[in-house]
Design a protein around this motif. Sequence first.
Motif, short mmCIF file in Angstrom:
data_model
loop_
_atom_site.label_atom_id
_atom_site.label_comp_id
_atom_site.label_asym_id
_atom_site.label_seq_id
_atom_site.Cartn_x
_atom_site.Cartn_y
_atom_site.Cartn_z
N PRO A 163 -5.65 0.51 14.23
CA PRO A 163 -6.60 -0.60 14.19
C PRO A 163 -5.97 -1.90 13.70
O PRO A 163 -6.57 -2.96 13.83
CB PRO A 163 -7.67 -0.10 13.21
N GLY A 164 -4.75 -1.82 13.12
CA GLY A 164 -4.08 -3.02 12.62
C GLY A 164 -4.26 -3.16 11.12
O GLY A 164 -5.33 -2.88 10.58
N PRO A 165 -3.21 -3.59 10.40
CA PRO A 165 -3.27 -3.65 8.94
C PRO A 165 -4.28 -4.65 8.40
O PRO A 165 -4.68 -4.57 7.24
CB PRO A 165 -1.84 -4.03 8.53
N GLU A 166 -4.69 -5.63 9.23
CA GLU A 166 -5.65 -6.63 8.76
C GLU A 166 -7.09 -6.26 9.12
O GLU A 166 -8.02 -6.97 8.78
CB GLU A 166 -5.30 -8.00 9.35
N SER A 167 -7.27 -5.14 9.82
CA SER A 167 -8.60 -4.71 10.22
C SER A 167 -9.37 -4.16 9.02
O SER A 167 -8.79 -3.61 8.08
CB SER A 167 -8.50 -3.64 11.31
N GLU A 168 -10.69 -4.30 9.06
CA GLU A 168 -11.52 -3.73 8.01
C GLU A 168 -11.43 -2.20 8.02
O GLU A 168 -11.74 -1.54 7.03
CB GLU A 168 -12.98 -4.16 8.22
N ASN A 169 -11.01 -1.63 9.16
CA ASN A 169 -10.87 -0.17 9.30
C ASN A 169 -9.49 0.32 8.90
O ASN A 169 -9.22 1.53 8.99
CB ASN A 169 -11.12 0.23 10.75
N ALA A 170 -8.61 -0.57 8.49
CA ALA A 170 -7.23 -0.20 8.17
C ALA A 170 -7.20 0.85 7.06
O ALA A 170 -7.82 0.69 6.01
CB ALA A 170 -6.44 -1.43 7.74
N GLY A 171 -6.48 1.95 7.32
CA GLY A 171 -6.37 3.03 6.35
C GLY A 171 -7.52 4.00 6.37
O GLY A 171 -7.48 5.03 5.68
N LYS A 172 -8.56 3.70 7.17
CA LYS A 172 -9.75 4.55 7.18
C LYS A 172 -9.98 5.21 8.54
O LYS A 172 -10.65 6.25 8.61
CB LYS A 172 -10.99 3.73 6.82
N ALA A 173 -9.48 4.62 9.60
CA ALA A 173 -9.72 5.14 10.95
C ALA A 173 -9.00 6.48 11.14
O ALA A 173 -8.09 6.83 10.39
CB ALA A 173 -9.24 4.13 11.99
N ASP A 174 -9.40 7.22 12.17
CA ASP A 174 -8.81 8.54 12.43
C ASP A 174 -7.30 8.50 12.60
O ASP A 174 -6.59 9.36 12.05
CB ASP A 174 -9.46 9.17 13.67
N PRO A 175 -6.73 7.50 13.37
CA PRO A 175 -5.26 7.48 13.52
C PRO A 175 -4.53 7.23 12.21
O PRO A 175 -3.33 7.48 12.11
CB PRO A 175 -5.02 6.33 14.50
N CYS A 176 -5.25 6.74 11.17
CA CYS A 176 -4.61 6.40 9.89
C CYS A 176 -4.37 7.62 9.02
O CYS A 176 -3.54 7.55 8.08
CB CYS A 176 -5.46 5.40 9.11
N GLN A 177 -5.07 8.71 9.28
CA GLN A 177 -5.08 9.82 8.33
C GLN A 177 -3.69 10.41 8.10
O GLN A 177 -3.36 10.81 6.98
CB GLN A 177 -6.05 10.91 8.82
N SER A 178 -2.86 10.47 9.12
CA SER A 178 -1.52 11.05 8.96
C SER A 178 -0.42 9.99 9.00
O SER A 178 0.76 10.32 9.09
CB SER A 178 -1.26 12.08 10.07
N CYS A 179 -0.80 8.72 8.90
CA CYS A 179 0.17 7.63 8.99
C CYS A 179 0.79 7.32 7.63
O CYS A 179 0.05 7.16 6.64
CB CYS A 179 -0.51 6.37 9.57
N PRO A 180 2.12 7.18 7.54
CA PRO A 180 2.76 6.84 6.26
C PRO A 180 2.35 5.46 5.73
O PRO A 180 2.52 5.19 4.55
CB PRO A 180 4.26 6.86 6.61
N ASN A 181 1.82 4.61 6.61
CA ASN A 181 1.43 3.26 6.19
C ASN A 181 0.02 3.20 5.62
O ASN A 181 -0.47 2.12 5.27
CB ASN A 181 1.49 2.30 7.38
N ARG A 182 -0.65 4.35 5.54
CA ARG A 182 -2.09 4.35 5.23
C ARG A 182 -2.43 3.58 3.96
O ARG A 182 -3.31 2.72 3.96
CB ARG A 182 -2.58 5.80 5.09
N GLN A 183 -1.71 3.82 2.87
CA GLN A 183 -2.03 3.17 1.59
C GLN A 183 -1.74 1.67 1.66
O GLN A 183 -2.50 0.85 1.12
CB GLN A 183 -1.23 3.82 0.46
N ILE A 184 -0.64 1.30 2.33
CA ILE A 184 -0.29 -0.12 2.46
C ILE A 184 -1.38 -0.87 3.20
O ILE A 184 -1.83 -1.93 2.79
CB ILE A 184 1.06 -0.28 3.18
N CYS A 185 -1.84 -0.28 4.32
CA CYS A 185 -2.85 -0.94 5.14
C CYS A 185 -4.20 -1.01 4.42
O CYS A 185 -4.93 -1.99 4.53
CB CYS A 185 -3.01 -0.22 6.48
N ALA A 186 -4.53 0.05 3.70
CA ALA A 186 -5.82 0.11 3.03
C ALA A 186 -5.93 -0.95 1.94
O ALA A 186 -7.02 -1.49 1.68
CB ALA A 186 -6.05 1.49 2.44
N THR A 187 -4.81 -1.29 1.29
CA THR A 187 -4.85 -2.26 0.19
C THR A 187 -4.42 -3.67 0.62
O THR A 187 -4.41 -4.59 -0.20
CB THR A 187 -3.91 -1.79 -0.94
#
Length: 347
Positions: free
Chosen positions: A17-41
């Motif tokens: 969804p993109g790191p600037e998206s409101e869904n960043a770190g929360k969408a289904d593709p984010c669950q196994s992504c190493p960037n999850r915490q970076i994007c979420a914050t």
Amino acid sequence: MANPADQLIAPEPEHCPGPESENAGKADPCQSCPNRQICATAPKGPDPDIALISQRLSGVKHKILILSGKGGVGKSSLTCLLAHALAADPDRQVGIMDTDFCGPSIPKMMGVESETLHVTSTGWSPVWASDNLCVTSIQFMLPNRDDAVIWRGPKKNGLVKQFLKDVEWGELDYLLVDTPPGTSDEHLSVNALLGAEDCGVDGAIVVTTPQEVALLDCRKQIDFCRKARLPVLGVVENMSGFVCPRCANPSDIFPATTGGGRALAAEAGVPFLGAVPLDPRIGMACDYGESFYDAFPDSPACGALQEVVKNLGASIERKGKVNGHVQTNGFTTTNGLATTNVHAVAA
């Protein structure tokens, strides 16, 4: 504010969804992504650099992307030919921004391959190929001419932003943005940064060749433009036939088995800007960094380029007359300017 994309530790997954998206770190593709915490914050909301880009490009009247669905259709050479054709009017100021970072051929074709970008207190100065035609490319920044650029998306996106934000483009009538084949990071970044209403991108020219194999990918490119809310100014058919200089008999080197670029434009409901024929002297002019348009103004190819310039001007004028909320090429614009949501494309 730092760009969150520059902090990623791994490539973005498919359907990110993109790191600037409101869904960043929360969408289904984010669950196994190493960037999850970076994007979420990461900070959310519009890129603060867009205001700086708008200010830097305030003197540029028309901003046009040159796109193709595949490589080998002569997109970069057509960009140079079109730039020379536009710059044939001495009252016009024209610029080329080369975003094909892995294959930056524009400097060679424009005869400025050995030049470098100069940094001043106010930004980067573009390289001037002639009195009214300037170029910016990653080629000017490489230590050696044959160095390969092996970058992931975030670095490419960062340089796109620098070319728009830091280069002193000044007063230009046309800024042509040469892009790599396909629909990837460079296209999304340019469209997102120029697509804001106050930046005012005019739209895209889609380049194809007559055969169906090329048209297949160009249909995808037009679909990309619709999904990215990028107006299509028209289709140009490159390498459209060949007239023998000895016998003057025409030949179809790439037969248009399904109607070519004109049929594609009619099928997609977008303007057809023209068909530029093959001419061996175009290749020689590109190799030597010379202007084919200036050297052979009476050639069939130059006549076709003049038609493309005329039709492009008409397409831009039609778009400029649009006021309020209207439907253009299948998507809504405001005051003639398309709005962009890059995450809607990436999702």
